[in-house]
Each structure stands twice: as structure tokens, then as C-alpha cells.
Design an enzyme around this catalytic site. Structure first.
Site, PDB file in Angstrom:
ATOM      1  N   LYS A 106     -15.381  -0.496  -0.707  1.00 23.63           N
ATOM      2  CA  LYS A 106     -14.419  -0.863  -1.750  1.00 23.63           C
ATOM      3  C   LYS A 106     -15.184  -1.006  -3.055  1.00 23.63           C
ATOM      4  O   LYS A 106     -16.380  -1.314  -3.055  1.00 23.63           O
ATOM      5  CB  LYS A 106     -13.743  -2.209  -1.408  1.00 23.63           C
ATOM      6  N   GLY A 218      10.717  -4.991  -0.529  1.00 24.89           N
ATOM      7  CA  GLY A 218      10.081  -4.063  -1.454  1.00 24.89           C
ATOM      8  C   GLY A 218      10.869  -2.768  -1.533  1.00 24.89           C
ATOM      9  O   GLY A 218      11.738  -2.495  -0.679  1.00 24.89           O
ATOM     10  N   GLY A 220       8.836   0.022  -3.172  1.00 25.62           N
ATOM     11  CA  GLY A 220       7.801   0.826  -3.804  1.00 25.62           C
ATOM     12  C   GLY A 220       7.441   1.974  -2.881  1.00 25.62           C
ATOM     13  O   GLY A 220       8.196   2.321  -1.970  1.00 25.62           O
ATOM     14  N   ASN A 221       6.252   2.522  -3.090  1.00 25.20           N
ATOM     15  CA  ASN A 221       5.845   3.713  -2.344  1.00 25.20           C
ATOM     16  C   ASN A 221       5.990   3.551  -0.832  1.00 25.20           C
ATOM     17  O   ASN A 221       6.545   4.422  -0.148  1.00 25.20           O
ATOM     18  CB  ASN A 221       4.403   4.072  -2.718  1.00 25.20           C
TER      19      ASN A 221
END
Ligand code: NAD
Length: 428
Positions: A106, A218, A220-221
Site C-alpha cells: 500500500k 450505498g 457507489g461503484n
């Protein structure tokens, strides 16, 4: 870091718990509790007004026993080294549970990208690569977009790396725009992956998806394609989705008597996942309180927005009909919610299994870049289905064999695979 929680301490604690269940040799645990390599560096950037600002950047490479490190780069004003360490550790487990030949990594920069001009963002992206390029690459470490970073930024970073390395190297970053080496199917990948695991959980529980209802948080994507998949692929009904409304500054749950039409809602949703309330209400949708999604009569609950959304305060409000909780978001259920699921025999599909479709498709992107040969969307999604299905059954078998809760079983599978790879390579 959010509030008092140190994410890296949490990641280590989770690992310690499963290491104990697995009777893992403490010397091996000590290797896996810590990232193998960490980079902390400054990135000087010339701003549009001619001044120079120096940004703090990070990259953490947790473990690459199974293959090159993989994980996003976050641009966030509250980024910390410990946050990046935790996320790199979780990526090791996510890649291992999905059984893709990659390790955990990360990266991040302490910055609010919204305060930068496009040209400043490009210089910051190129600066990040100038500091890290010797230690990333298709065979070393493959970053991707994450919070605050975009496909366009990956395009700039890939270009900078290619210039420094002296050869076009698209496989060094994933999540690129499709026109510059991105993979078809990436947009649908995470939400579709959620649905592949839900489908397999339903088979395991002898549920007929056509008689099942899902309630989702949600839009979103992740949730958009999970909702489309639940309706189109499984033939089920989605009772509601929800979203944050930027204008009203509250969250709404949107429902319709005979189930929502996710394609229609997608058409009236902006790029940030906010549904146009007026258009939805004109089409007969009811806009309720943002928390209402959890109380809906449903067989499947899919928290797909934020972390910590199913917790001690609201878990008992969920319908007695719920049989599956599919964690589309990262960390959406707290340990108190886990206790409730265990007590009430609710089947949990843990986040790093349920939403692993995104990283699996990133892996496919890298493979296509390496071959310089690109697959159709259908081929990508068919390969994704097969990977997610295998991953789900790997965890389910472990859960049955060890009589373990699905989250613990997923950790067991992941840790076991990484330890085996380290043993085979002679590291431990
Ligand atoms: P997104 O930004 O596209 O969408 C987030 C959605 O959540 C939006 O619809 C927003 O309105 C809604 N939302 C925000 N606050 C809310 C609230 N209080 N109540 C209800 N809804 C709210 O994000 P995404 O890409 O869909 O990701 C969602 C989650 O899934 C995150 O936890 C992310 O880390 C995780 N995840 C995403 C991917 C991916 O490929 N997109 C992969 C793995 C994990």
C-alpha cells in the site's frame, strides 16, 4: 488513523487471534506481524505559483512470498504510516484468500488532492514515482488507485515509470484508463464479485435466489454492480439501496414496493454515487432515513458503503429474515455485529473475500499488460467468476473443517497459503 483506533495495531491483533487458532510457530508469526519493507520519503513539487511544497509519501511492502506486492496509493490529508502499514497487511491476506499470485502493499501521500490543480497533481504523481521507481515494477510491486487517486493519475505514473525504466511498462500500475492499458470489466468487477460469492452462499444454504430479497447500503461503484447482478444474474429482488445526499447533507434509503430498478437508478446517479432525489421520487421511489436499509425485510444484507456501519447500536434492528451478510465495503461490520451473526446463525461473507473481485481484476489487467493481448469484457468476467467461486469454496471448506466462523476461516486460508509459500521458498 481515525480517533483512538490505530489500524496497524488492529491488523496485528486480528492476525494474532488467528495465529493462535492455527497454532502458528511464534517465530513465523513475528515475520508476518510486520511489513518486510517500508519507504518514507519527501516529494518536492513546484506549485503553479512558482513556490515549492514538500509532500510526505509512503510505500509499505508487507509480504511478497506469493508474488509481487499489490495495493493502492492513497492521497489523503489524514494519511499515516500506520494506516498504510495496516492496509498493506490486509492486502497480503486479500490476495492470498483470492488465490492470486500477489503479495500485499500500500502507498500514500499526505495531501488533500482537491486543493491541487491538475498540473500540480500530475507533478506530485510523477514525483512519487521518481522516489519509488527502483522498488516497484511488474515483478516487484504493482500499485493501483485508491482513495483520492484516479485512473488518470495511474496513467501519469505509468508514463513516468516507463520513461525512467527506458521501456513502455504498462503492467507497473493497474486501474489505468481502458484506452491506456486498463482492463475491460474493472468497473463491474467488485460488485459482480460480491454477487458471485452471494450466489455460492445461497447454494450452500439451499436458498433460491429468485425468492430472495436483498437490502443494500450505498450506491457507489460496488453497490451499483452488486444490485445489477442480484437482479439480472440471480433473478432476485433488491428492496433498497442508499446513498449520501451532498445537497441535503444526509443519507437516504431509496426503496420501491416491487423492488428497485438498479439500471434506472444508475442513470440518475452522479459520479460520487448520489442518487437524484427528485427524479427518484418522480419515478415512485420512497426516500427514507439513511439507516432504514438495515431494517428492511430481506434475506441478504449488503453493506457496501463505509466501515463500521453494522454495529452494536443497530445490529438488532435487522430483519429476522436475514440469512446472509455480504460485506461489499471494507470493514462494514464491527466485532459486536459478528457476535450477533454467530448467535443468530447468520452466514457472513467477510470483506476481504466478498470484495476481492476488484484486486482480482487488477491482477487480470497486469496479466493482459504483460502479454500485450487484451480480453473481452465477457472473458474477464467469466475468469473473475471462476476465481471468486474457487475462493469462496476454499474458505467454506476451511470453515466446515475447522468449525470456524467464515471471517476466521478466511484468515486461516490466507495465512496458511502465505506461510506455505514462505516455507517453500525457504524463508522460514
Ligand atoms: P464510492 O465512493 O463509489 O461509493 C460510496 C457510496 O456510499 C456512495 O453511493 C455514497 O453516497 C454512499 N454513502 C456515503 N456515506 C453514506 C452513508 N452514511 N449512508 C449510506 N450511503 C453512504 O465507493 P465504492 O468504490 O463503491 O466503495 C465502497 C466500499 O467498498 C468502500 O469501503 C471501499 O473501500 C470498498 N471497496 C471498493 C472496491 C472497488 O473496487 N470500488 C474494492 C474493494 C473494496
Amino acid at each position: 488513523m481515525s480517533g483512538q483506533i490505530n489500524e496497524f495495531e488492529m491488523a496485528q491483533k486480528q492476525f494474532d487471534g488467528v495465529a493462535k487458532l492455527l497454532n502458528l510457530d511464534p517465530q513465523i508469526s513475528e515475520v508476518l506481524r510486520w511489513p518486510m519493507r517500508e519507504f518514507s520519503f519527501r516529494i518536492p513539487v513546484r506549485m503553479d505559483d512558482g513556490t515549492i511544497r514538500s509532500f510526505q509519501g509512503f510505500r509499505v511492502q508487507h509480504n511478497d512470498a506469493r508474488g509481487p506486492h499489490k495495493g493502492g496509493i492513497r492521497f489523503h490529508p489524514a494519511e499515516t504510516f500506520d494506516m498504510v502499514r495496516a492496509l498493506a497487511t490486509w492486502m497480503t491476506w486479500k490476495c492470498a484468500v483470492a488465490d492470486i499470485p500477489l503479495g500485499g502493499g500500500k502507498g500514500g501521500v499526505i495531501v488533500n488532492p482537491a486543493t491541487l490543480s491538475v498540473a500540480e497533481k500530475e507533478r506530485l504523481c510523477r514525483g512519487w514515482v521518481q522516489q519509488m521507481w527502483r522498488n516497484i515494477g511488474p515483478r516487484q510491486d504493482v500499485p493501483a488507485p485508491d482513495v483520492g487517486t484516479t485512473p488518470q493519475m495511474m496513467g501519469w505514473m505509468m508514463d513516468e515509470y516507463s520513461k525512467l525504466a527506458g521501456q513502455y511498462t504498462p503492467g507497473v500500475f493497474t486501474g489505468k484508463p481502458v484506452s491506456s492499458g486498463g482492463s475491460l470489466g474493472r468497473t463491474e468487477a467488485t460488485g459482480s464479485g460480491v454477487i458471485y460469492t452471494v450466489r455460492e452462499a445461497m447454494k450452500h444454504l439451499n436458498l433460491d435466489p429468485k425468492n430472495c430479497i436483498a437490502a443494500m447500503q450505498g450506491f457507489g461503484n460496488v453497490t451499483q454492480y452488486a444490485a445489477i447482478g442480484f437482479v439480472d444474474m440471480l433473478g432476485g429482488k433488491v428492496a433498497c439501496v442508499s446513498c449520501w445526499d451532498h445537497k441535503d447533507k444526509v443519507a437516504y434509503t431509496y426503496s420501491k414496493k416491487d423492488g428497485i430498478d438498479p439500471h434506472f437508478l444508475l442513470d440518475i446517479t452522479d459520479e460520487y454515487g448520489t442518487i437524484d432525489k427528485t427524479k427518484a421520487q418522480d419515478a415512485g421511489y420512497v426516500a427514507e432515513d439513511g439507516e432504514a436499509w438495515i431494517t428492511k425485510e430481506a434475506d441478504v444484507l449488503m453493506p457496501g458503503a463505509l466501515s463500521g456501519q453494522v454495529n452494536a447500536d443497530n445490529v438488532t434492528k435487522m430483519s429476522k429474515r436475514v440469512k446472509i451478510v455480504a460485506e461489499g465495503a471494507n470493514g462494514p461490520c464491527t466485532p459486536e455485529a459478528d457476535e450477533y451473526y454467530k448467535k443468530n446463525d447468520i452466514f457472513n461473507i467477510p470483506d476481504f473475500l466478498c470484495n476481492a473481485g476488484g484486486v482480482t481484476c487488477s491482477y487480470f489487467e497486469q496479466v493482459q499488460n504483460d502479454m500485450n493481448f487484451y480480453w473481452s469484457k465477457e472473458e474477464v468476467l467469466q475468469k473473475l467468476d471462476s476465481k471468486m467461486t474457487q475462493a469462496f469454496h476454499g474458505v467454506l471448506e476451511m470453515a466446515k473443517a475447522q468449525k470456524a466462523y467464515m471471517r476466521d476461516a478466511a484468515y486461516m486460508v490466507a495465512i496458511d497459503r502465505v506461510v506455505k509459500a514462505m516455507e517453500l521458498r525457504g524463508w522460514v
